[in-house]
Design an enzyme around this catalytic site. Structure first.
Site, mmCIF file in Angstrom:
data_model
loop_
_atom_site.group_PDB
_atom_site.id
_atom_site.type_symbol
_atom_site.label_atom_id
_atom_site.label_comp_id
_atom_site.label_asym_id
_atom_site.label_seq_id
_atom_site.Cartn_x
_atom_site.Cartn_y
_atom_site.Cartn_z
ATOM 1 N N ASP A 1 42.790 31.534 36.789
ATOM 2 C CA ASP A 1 42.282 30.354 36.081
ATOM 3 C C ASP A 1 42.273 29.135 37.007
ATOM 4 O OD1 ASP A 1 42.361 32.030 33.880
ATOM 5 O OD2 ASP A 1 44.199 31.164 33.063
ATOM 6 N N GLU B 1 39.375 44.202 39.800
ATOM 7 C CA GLU B 1 38.152 44.241 38.997
ATOM 8 C C GLU B 1 37.007 44.868 39.768
ATOM 9 O OE1 GLU B 1 39.438 40.239 36.489
ATOM 10 O OE2 GLU B 1 38.121 40.089 38.232
ATOM 11 N N ASN C 1 38.506 39.515 41.020
ATOM 12 C CA ASN C 1 39.619 39.879 41.889
ATOM 13 C C ASN C 1 39.419 41.305 42.405
ATOM 14 O OD1 ASN C 1 40.739 41.741 39.941
ATOM 15 N ND2 ASN C 1 41.770 40.046 38.925
ATOM 16 N N ARG C 2 40.267 41.697 43.324
ATOM 17 C CA ARG C 2 40.083 42.997 43.975
ATOM 18 C C ARG C 2 40.128 44.150 42.981
ATOM 19 N NH1 ARG C 2 44.375 44.119 48.409
ATOM 20 N NH2 ARG C 2 45.676 44.176 46.532
#
Length: 334
Positions: A278, A211, A208-209
């Site tokens: 998930d 991370e 994701n952004r």
């Protein structure tokens, strides 16, 4: 915008039924305490939750397995729990879901990871975590590899679900990727910070952004910075596809041959983003393993995320609703 015909969706969804996916990672027990708030504690300036109900669900890699099952495919869940009451509860939940428990390894040196969420009036009030982040030992790593090798000829894909709780360690990462590539099995990754750049040569890498911002040490606050970051990660990891999830901005898909596809969010309303990642990794993996192309798979994952964030708590995507939403949006009716 990706447009699906009803015939194409039927073909893709029918193929889900023949897909078997191994999910390897941090298995957790998600506990929920539901209640209401009518007063503030006289002991401290905090709300008093009047409990109305409690329940427990499979969390972490277990929620990925739940999503795979809800899509009509077959999960093989592989992870580690403690020799404790919470571990017993997790086994019971797996049996209730009809999951094979043979991939769950008991480690007496660690507790079962538990996330307890307190929710009042459909609002997330607090989360309490019980966990160990100690890396699993060599014996458990070897046992995980054995389980994969025993099932490799039946698998269409492998998902590595890393929450930095100690199960997904570097040597295991390298071994799993080597096995998947040797046997021509798709391998997809939902990463976290610690091992981010260890996942080289995988099929799909899905950060994701936040991370990406953390590992690169820079803000991704423009389209130009997003594209630059995507290219850096593709080059460093040599993955076939990079799917960068961006919250309210949707997703951006990068391919090894240089194509970039922006997929706008399809969420109508956001109640709770817990578990959305998930759902994304589950959907894109099952769709790709079932014969959808990467853009179709990413679009379906985007629809799936939009569906689950409308619910409070961690819930798997509903297959029938996913089909309906994808079809109606393709017709401009959703």
């Amino acid at each position: 915008m990706i447009r699906f015909t009803e015939e194409r969706l039927n073909d893709i969804f029918k193929n889900f039924e023949r897909v078997k996916v191994a999910v390897i990672g941090d298995v957790m027990l998600d506990r929920y305490i539901w209640g209401s708030v009518n007063r503030v504690s006289p002991e401290a300036p905090v709300p008093v939750i009047e409990v109305e109900g409690e329940d427990a669900k499979l969390g972490g890699a277990g929620n990925v397995a739940n999503n795979i099952k809800s899509l009509g495919a077959f999960p093989l869940l592989i992870g580690v729990v403690g020799d404790d009451r919470e571990g017993e509860t997790l086994f019971e939940l797996m049996k209730q879901e009809g999951f094979n428990t043979g991939g769950i390894i008991i480690d007496k040196t660690r507790p079962t990871t538990v996330k307890t969420r307190v929710i009042a009036h459909s609002q997330h009030v607090v989360r309490i975590d019980k966990e160990s982040k100690e890396p699993i030992n060599y014996t458990i790593q070897e046992r995980i590899k054995e389980i994969i090798l025993q099932n490799i000829h039946d698998l269409n894909a492998i998902i590595i679900e890393d929450y930095n709780k100690g199960v997904v360690v570097r040597n295991l990462i390298y071994d799993l990727i080597e096995i998947a590539n040797k046997y021509d099995v798709l391998i997809t990754v939902d990463p976290k910070f610690d091992n981010f750049f260890e996942f080289k040569n995988v099929t799909v890498f899905k950060p994701n952004r936040k991370e990406v911002e953390d590992v690169l040490g820079r803000k991704l606050d423009t389209e130009e910075k997003i594209i630059e970051a995507g290219r850096v990660i593709l080059e460093r990891l040599r993955c076939r596809y990079l799917l960068l999830t961006r919250g309210e901005k949707g997703m951006t898909l990068f391919t090894r041959d240089g194509e970039i596809t922006h997929i706008p969010t399809k969420a109508k309303k956001v109640a709770d983003v817990s578990g959305a990642g998930d759902t994304v990794i589950s959907t894109i993996t099952v769709a790709l393993a079932g014969g959808a192309n990467i853009v179709e798979s990413a679009a379906l994952a985007n629809y799936a995320a939009g569906i689950v964030v409308e619910e409070v708590g961690v819930v798997p995507v509903n297959k029938e609703k996913l089909f309906k939403v994808a079809l109606l949006d393709s017709k401009g009716e959703w």
